[in-house]
Write a protein that holds these residues in place. Structure first.
Motif, short mmCIF file in Angstrom:
data_model
loop_
_atom_site.label_atom_id
_atom_site.label_comp_id
_atom_site.label_asym_id
_atom_site.label_seq_id
_atom_site.Cartn_x
_atom_site.Cartn_y
_atom_site.Cartn_z
N ARG A 37 -6.36 -15.38 3.91
CA ARG A 37 -7.25 -16.54 3.82
C ARG A 37 -8.48 -16.33 4.70
N ARG A 38 -8.27 -15.82 5.91
CA ARG A 38 -9.41 -15.57 6.81
C ARG A 38 -10.33 -14.50 6.25
N LYS A 39 -9.75 -13.48 5.63
CA LYS A 39 -10.58 -12.44 5.03
C LYS A 39 -11.42 -13.03 3.90
N GLY A 40 -10.80 -13.93 3.14
CA GLY A 40 -11.54 -14.69 2.14
C GLY A 40 -12.02 -13.92 0.93
N THR A 41 -11.38 -12.81 0.64
CA THR A 41 -11.79 -12.04 -0.53
C THR A 41 -10.77 -12.18 -1.64
N ARG A 42 -11.24 -12.00 -2.86
CA ARG A 42 -10.35 -12.03 -4.02
C ARG A 42 -9.25 -10.97 -3.87
N GLU A 43 -9.62 -9.80 -3.39
CA GLU A 43 -8.66 -8.70 -3.25
C GLU A 43 -7.54 -9.05 -2.27
N ALA A 44 -7.90 -9.66 -1.15
CA ALA A 44 -6.90 -10.00 -0.14
C ALA A 44 -5.92 -11.05 -0.67
N LEU A 45 -6.45 -12.05 -1.37
CA LEU A 45 -5.58 -13.10 -1.92
C LEU A 45 -4.72 -12.57 -3.05
N GLU A 46 -5.29 -11.72 -3.91
CA GLU A 46 -4.50 -11.14 -5.00
C GLU A 46 -3.39 -10.25 -4.46
N LEU A 47 -3.66 -9.51 -3.41
CA LEU A 47 -2.62 -8.68 -2.80
C LEU A 47 -1.50 -9.55 -2.23
N LEU A 65 -7.82 -18.81 -4.51
CA LEU A 65 -8.44 -17.90 -5.45
C LEU A 65 -9.29 -18.67 -6.47
N GLN A 66 -8.76 -19.80 -6.93
CA GLN A 66 -9.52 -20.63 -7.86
C GLN A 66 -10.82 -21.12 -7.24
N ARG A 67 -10.76 -21.51 -5.96
CA ARG A 67 -11.96 -21.99 -5.27
C ARG A 67 -12.99 -20.86 -5.14
N LEU A 68 -12.52 -19.63 -4.97
CA LEU A 68 -13.46 -18.50 -4.88
C LEU A 68 -14.16 -18.26 -6.22
N SER A 69 -13.48 -18.57 -7.30
CA SER A 69 -14.03 -18.31 -8.64
C SER A 69 -15.17 -19.26 -8.99
N ARG A 70 -15.26 -20.36 -8.30
CA ARG A 70 -16.29 -21.36 -8.62
C ARG A 70 -17.63 -20.95 -8.11
#
Length: 70
Positions: A37-47, A65-70
């Protein structure tokens, strides 16, 4: 010459170091989620989701992840 087992001053064989207590798996997963969450990247959350998809925190990671997509 035959080697003797290591002994302390009392003549008793030395003890092997004891193993540390195992970490609580729930704490380790929570720490991993916070790091993703702190890293805040799609890759970190997907992992995180790939590794812990059945954990309740995976739902939070999916929402993040959904919030990042917006």
């Amino acid at each position: 010459m035959v080697d003797k087992a290591k002994a302390d001053d009392s003549g008793k064989a030395a003890r092997a170091p004891s193993m540390p207590m195992a970490r609580d798996p729930a704490v380790a997963v929570a720490e991993e989620y916070e790091a993703a969450r702190r890293k805040g990247t799609r890759e970190a959350l997907e992992l995180f989701i790939a590794r812990h998809g059945d954990d309740p925190l995976a739902e939070r990671a999916r929402a993040d992840l959904q919030r990042l997509s917006r």
